[in-house]
Scaffold this active site. Structure first.
Site, short mmCIF file in Angstrom:
data_model
loop_
_atom_site.label_atom_id
_atom_site.label_comp_id
_atom_site.label_asym_id
_atom_site.label_seq_id
_atom_site.Cartn_x
_atom_site.Cartn_y
_atom_site.Cartn_z
N ASP A 17 0.83 -1.22 0.01
CA ASP A 17 0.04 0.06 -0.07
C ASP A 17 0.88 1.29 -0.02
OD1 ASP A 17 -2.59 1.51 0.29
OD2 ASP A 17 -1.71 2.14 2.41
N SER A 18 0.17 2.37 -0.27
CA SER A 18 0.95 3.62 -0.31
C SER A 18 1.37 3.79 1.34
CB SER A 18 0.05 4.80 -0.74
OG SER A 18 -1.03 4.76 -0.07
N CYS A 80 -3.81 -1.27 -2.06
CA CYS A 80 -3.98 0.46 -2.21
C CYS A 80 -4.89 0.56 -3.26
CB CYS A 80 -2.77 0.95 -2.68
SG CYS A 80 -2.90 2.71 -3.09
N GLU A 159 -6.06 8.69 9.78
CA GLU A 159 -4.81 8.22 10.57
C GLU A 159 -4.54 8.96 11.73
OE1 GLU A 159 -1.41 8.68 7.92
OE2 GLU A 159 -2.44 7.61 6.21
N CYS A 191 -11.20 3.20 -0.51
CA CYS A 191 -10.09 3.64 -0.27
C CYS A 191 -9.63 2.90 0.92
CB CYS A 191 -10.11 5.19 -0.04
SG CYS A 191 -8.60 6.00 0.70
N HIS A 193 -8.28 3.50 3.78
CA HIS A 193 -8.75 4.28 5.15
C HIS A 193 -10.02 4.03 5.31
CE1 HIS A 193 -4.61 5.67 4.43
NE2 HIS A 193 -4.44 6.15 5.41
N1 DGL Z 1 -3.86 3.94 0.09
C1 DGL Z 1 -4.70 5.07 -0.77
C2 DGL Z 1 -5.96 4.31 -1.37
O1 DGL Z 1 -6.37 3.42 -1.01
C3 DGL Z 1 -4.98 5.99 0.12
C4 DGL Z 1 -3.92 6.84 0.58
C5 DGL Z 1 -3.14 7.60 -0.58
O2 DGL Z 1 -3.57 8.56 -1.07
O3 DGL Z 1 -2.06 6.98 -0.71
O4 DGL Z 1 -6.27 4.87 -2.42
#
Ligand code: DGL
Length: 278
Positions: A17-18, A80, A159, A191, A193
């Site tokens: 993931d990011s 992600c 977060e 997303c 989160h």
């Molecule tokens: N992990 C990213 C997503 O699911 C969200 C956070 C980001 O913008 O990197 O799209």
């Protein structure tokens, strides 16, 4: 089963993931596939991906896949949504391994859940502008109408741990009021989160709207995929073995702290990787 096959099945699954958000996918994988070894990479040095270009997200994702391949994984989960939306084909090409993103399983579940064919999707700007959920859903349910909305503030709120805070609820009302007016009966939390904000989102939308969590759907889809390929590990993890390994590109301590707030186990730490080398 041959010894070679067992060796293959014992290998870890790479999850990336990011940043920290993909841990919502990780915890679903832990639940759904309790005998699997998992390696997580969070690109905490380069997060967010949601406001970056396709080219950049693709380059980052390829580097992470190259890193995960050095850990000899048997499959890759693109936790992600943004990377799944923008770079899944390139990731598959780089990996030459079974790869699963979170978008398709989420789209499939939403198409199955809707009764009135009006589906909302929320995600990062990149995910919403990519139109990927519309594309997948229209392949399965051509009559469905899709309404997208980018909700960028949900990421920092999640977060910060403000999952059920009045501030989050107020922002959710502003983001979601247009979607409510469309008459959707299903919403994809597109997303990583957003499942953390599920209670707040659910309160704002009301009980008539079904919330689809792509993280949950992805874990089930991965299980099916691994079973289909005969790649499920069915040997119990050894007593003293650590089945879960975490890597990040920065801020390992902050990552550990967040991970411990959402995973059903205490993690001791994450190792830092210089991802630009890959
Ligand atoms: N992990 C990213 C997503 O699911 C969200 C956070 C980001 O913008 O990197 O799209």
């Amino acid at each position: 089963m041959t010894e070679e096959k067992t060796q293959e099945n014992r290998k870890s699954i790479g999850v990336f993931d990011s940043g920290v958000g993909g841990l919502t996918v990780f915890r679903e994988l832990m639940n759904c596939l309790p005998m699997e070894r998992l390696i997580y990479f969070g690109d905490t040095a380069r997060v967010p991906y949601g406001s970056k270009s396709r080219e950049t997200v693709t380059r980052y994702s390829r580097q992470i896949v190259r890193f995960l391949r050095t850990r000899d994984v048997k499959a890759i989960v693109v936790a992600c949504n943004t990377a799944s939306a923008m770079a899944l084909d390139e990731i598959e090409e780089e990996a030459s391994l079974p790869c699963i993103g979170v978008v398709k399983p989420g789209a499939r579940a939403a198409a199955a859940a809707t009764g009135n064919n009006k589906i909302g999707v929320i995600g990062t700007e990149a995910t919403i502008h990519s139109g990927i959920y519309e594309r997948f859903i229209s392949e399965i349910a051509p009559e469905a109408e899709i309404f997208g909305k980018a909700c960028p503030l949900f990421v920092p709120l999640a977060e910060e741990g403000l999952w059920e805070d009045p501030v989050t609820e107020e922002i959710a009302r502003r983001y979601l009021s247009d979607l409510l007016d469309t008459g959707i009966d299903t919403l994809i939390m597109g997303c990583t989160h957003y499942p953390l904000l599920k209670k707040t989102i659910g309160r704002v939308l009301g009980e008539e709207v079904t919330l689809v969590n792509p993280a949950f759907e992805t874990a089930r889809a991965l299980k099916e995929e691994l079973s289909g390929r005969g790649l499920i590990n069915d040997e119990p993890i050894r007593m003293n073995e650590n089945a879960f390994t975490f890597f990040v590109s920065d801020e390992a301590d902050k990552f550990r702290h967040f991970a411990n707030s959402i995973l059903p186990l205490g993690i001791l730490g994450a190792r830092k990787v210089d991802i630009e080398r890959y």
